[in-house]
Design a protein around this motif. Structure first.
Motif, PDB file in Angstrom:
ATOM      1  N   LEU A 297      48.713  42.893  48.848  1.00  0.00           N
ATOM      2  CA  LEU A 297      48.573  42.560  47.286  1.00  0.00           C
ATOM      3  C   LEU A 297      48.603  41.174  47.446  1.00  0.00           C
ATOM      4  O   LEU A 297      49.487  40.422  48.053  1.00  0.00           O
ATOM      5  N   THR A 298      47.634  40.343  46.892  1.00  0.00           N
ATOM      6  CA  THR A 298      47.476  38.875  47.017  1.00  0.00           C
ATOM      7  C   THR A 298      48.114  38.199  45.653  1.00  0.00           C
ATOM      8  O   THR A 298      48.233  38.799  44.743  1.00  0.00           O
ATOM      9  N   ALA A 299      48.077  36.681  45.939  1.00  0.00           N
ATOM     10  CA  ALA A 299      48.288  36.266  44.514  1.00  0.00           C
ATOM     11  C   ALA A 299      47.462  36.080  43.421  1.00  0.00           C
ATOM     12  O   ALA A 299      47.674  36.052  42.324  1.00  0.00           O
ATOM     13  N   GLY A 300      46.226  36.324  43.862  1.00  0.00           N
ATOM     14  CA  GLY A 300      45.155  36.460  43.043  1.00  0.00           C
ATOM     15  C   GLY A 300      45.243  37.862  42.520  1.00  0.00           C
ATOM     16  O   GLY A 300      45.106  37.695  40.944  1.00  0.00           O
ATOM     17  N   HIS A 301      45.774  38.902  42.848  1.00  0.00           N
ATOM     18  CA  HIS A 301      46.149  40.081  42.131  1.00  0.00           C
ATOM     19  C   HIS A 301      47.125  39.854  41.159  1.00  0.00           C
ATOM     20  O   HIS A 301      47.106  40.410  40.035  1.00  0.00           O
ATOM     21  N   VAL A 302      48.223  39.096  41.727  1.00  0.00           N
ATOM     22  CA  VAL A 302      49.403  39.005  40.747  1.00  0.00           C
ATOM     23  C   VAL A 302      48.978  38.291  39.713  1.00  0.00           C
ATOM     24  O   VAL A 302      49.458  38.569  38.587  1.00  0.00           O
ATOM     25  N   ALA A 303      48.137  37.112  39.702  1.00  0.00           N
ATOM     26  CA  ALA A 303      47.513  36.230  38.846  1.00  0.00           C
ATOM     27  C   ALA A 303      46.790  36.901  37.721  1.00  0.00           C
ATOM     28  O   ALA A 303      47.064  36.690  36.418  1.00  0.00           O
ATOM     29  N   ALA A 304      46.198  37.743  38.054  1.00  0.00           N
ATOM     30  CA  ALA A 304      45.113  38.782  37.278  1.00  0.00           C
ATOM     31  C   ALA A 304      46.104  39.538  36.108  1.00  0.00           C
ATOM     32  O   ALA A 304      45.739  39.665  35.126  1.00  0.00           O
ATOM     33  N   VAL A 305      47.174  40.072  36.847  1.00  0.00           N
ATOM     34  CA  VAL A 305      48.230  40.829  36.207  1.00  0.00           C
ATOM     35  C   VAL A 305      48.808  40.135  34.996  1.00  0.00           C
ATOM     36  O   VAL A 305      49.167  40.383  34.364  1.00  0.00           O
ATOM     37  N   ASP A 306      49.263  38.919  35.764  1.00  0.00           N
ATOM     38  CA  ASP A 306      49.803  37.748  34.830  1.00  0.00           C
ATOM     39  C   ASP A 306      49.203  37.411  33.533  1.00  0.00           C
ATOM     40  O   ASP A 306      49.956  37.252  32.436  1.00  0.00           O
ATOM     41  N   GLU A 307      47.798  37.444  33.507  1.00  0.00           N
ATOM     42  CA  GLU A 307      46.943  37.067  32.261  1.00  0.00           C
ATOM     43  C   GLU A 307      47.097  38.376  31.396  1.00  0.00           C
ATOM     44  O   GLU A 307      46.763  38.077  29.950  1.00  0.00           O
ATOM     45  N   LEU A 308      47.252  39.371  31.856  1.00  0.00           N
ATOM     46  CA  LEU A 308      47.521  40.562  30.819  1.00  0.00           C
ATOM     47  C   LEU A 308      48.901  40.278  29.832  1.00  0.00           C
ATOM     48  O   LEU A 308      48.720  40.536  28.807  1.00  0.00           O
ATOM     49  N   VAL A 309      49.704  39.395  30.612  1.00  0.00           N
ATOM     50  CA  VAL A 309      50.899  38.912  29.813  1.00  0.00           C
ATOM     51  C   VAL A 309      50.636  37.742  28.835  1.00  0.00           C
ATOM     52  O   VAL A 309      50.794  37.671  27.663  1.00  0.00           O
TER      53      VAL A 309
END
Length: 336
Positions: A297-309
């Protein structure tokens, strides 16, 4: 030098400064342990772990502790079993008991270094269970800490990774994180110990070796002495910050995240009002709970999920490692 001879030298004020420095670090790390606690030293036979083993053998009995050693044979070199037995013999000569060699099979997941580390830590935990040990001492030094910080920087990691190795993590303790590698080598010479030099430590195939022999010397030459100390000090400062943020994020997760069946639900309304440093920590932990592996799980993955918020424009979903999918539905980020 035997423990009795060393104590006489210490009383006379003739103890080698490097030996004294390693002992002081070990004494500090063990000082609050209850009497009769069993402590194991993870010893490879190298200078760092031999110096740690010698200091522990000297300090532990004075604190009423039982001290032993575990030598993990990774089986990665033809003579590894013989090398492990030599290290075990030196640990026994120091007075450590029990002393055990544990052979492991190194897998492939996480690359050569990661797989060896996983196998080693599993073996150390198994040994601690077998001997009823509450503490396992690891011989990572200040230099190792600096290398860890640089490797984290190269990966573009966040504060938790740049915080380096923790002095305490469960049953694992690292007493030598403020002791330079030069001191452990000098302590071995002063104590008459015969360290083994791992040829892997000179193999440029490994990133850590390139950092050690190429990157750090260039930084020292370009920026002046003290880079290693500064990197290790940075790790300590960042660890305090990361610990505080993790604690706040854990509190936020208590109220904003819940599990329903095979889904993890994160409340968008609660998360979008929080700083990114907290929000992304909550989302990362939620993804791990949903089945993602931390190594993938990378920072890029988390950033993409954060964009859903924070920047939802009708995106359908985000695909994450291990087949986990994140989507926004009815005011929640759903991970399943």
């Amino acid at each position: 030098m035997t423990a009795v001879e060393a104590e006489v030298e210490e009383r006379r004020g003739r103890l080698h400064p490097a030996v004294a420095r390693v002992r002081e670090a070990v004494r500090t790390a063990l000082a609050e342990l209850p009497r009769e606690t069993t402590v194991l030293v993870a010893c490879s036979g190298g200078a760092d772990s031999l110096a740690l083993a010698a200091a522990t053998a000297f300090e532990a009995p004075k604190l009423g502790l039982r001290a032993g050693a575990v030598i993990v044979d990774h089986g990665l070199q033809a003579d590894s079993a013989h090398t492990a037995e030599i290290a075990a013999d030196q640990c026994r000569s120091l007075g450590l008991d029990p002393v055990q060699v544990r052979a492991v099979e190194v897998g492939t997941e996480g690359g050569p270094e990661g797989a060896a580390r996983t196998a080693r830590y599993d073996a150390l935990r198994d040994a601690a269970d077998e001997f009823g040990a509450d503490v396992v001492l690891l011989a990572h030094t200040r230099d190792d800490q600096a290398e860890t910080v640089l490797l984290g920087l190269a990966r573009g990691s966040g504060a938790r990774s740049l915080a380096g190795m923790a002095p305490m993590a469960g049953l694992l303790r690292r007493p030598l994180l403020e002791v330079p590698r030069s001191a452990t080598a000098a302590a071995c010479i002063a104590s008459g110990l015969r360290p083994w030099h791992d040829p892997h430590n000179d193999d440029p195939t490994y990133r850590r070796v390139r950092v050690r022999h190429e990157v750090l010397p260039i930084l020292e030459e370009a920026l002046g002495p003290g880079v290693t100390e500064a990197l290790a000090r940075t790790a300590g400062l960042l660890r305090a910050d990361a610990d505080a943020l993790d604690a706040l994020a854990a509190d936020l997760a208590e109220t904003s995240v819940r599990r329903t069946g095979d889904e993890v639900l994160c409340d968008v309304g609660m998360l979008e009002a929080e700083p990114a440093a907290l929000r992304t920590r909550v989302l990362r932990q939620a993804a791990l709970e949903a089945g993602c592996r931390s190594t993938d799980l990378t920072a890029g993955h988390v950033a993409a999920v954060d964009e859903l918020v924070t920047d939802w424009r009708g995106q359908r979903w985000i695909d994450l490692p291990q087949g986990v999918r994140a989507l926004r539905r009815a005011g929640f980020i759903v991970l399943r």
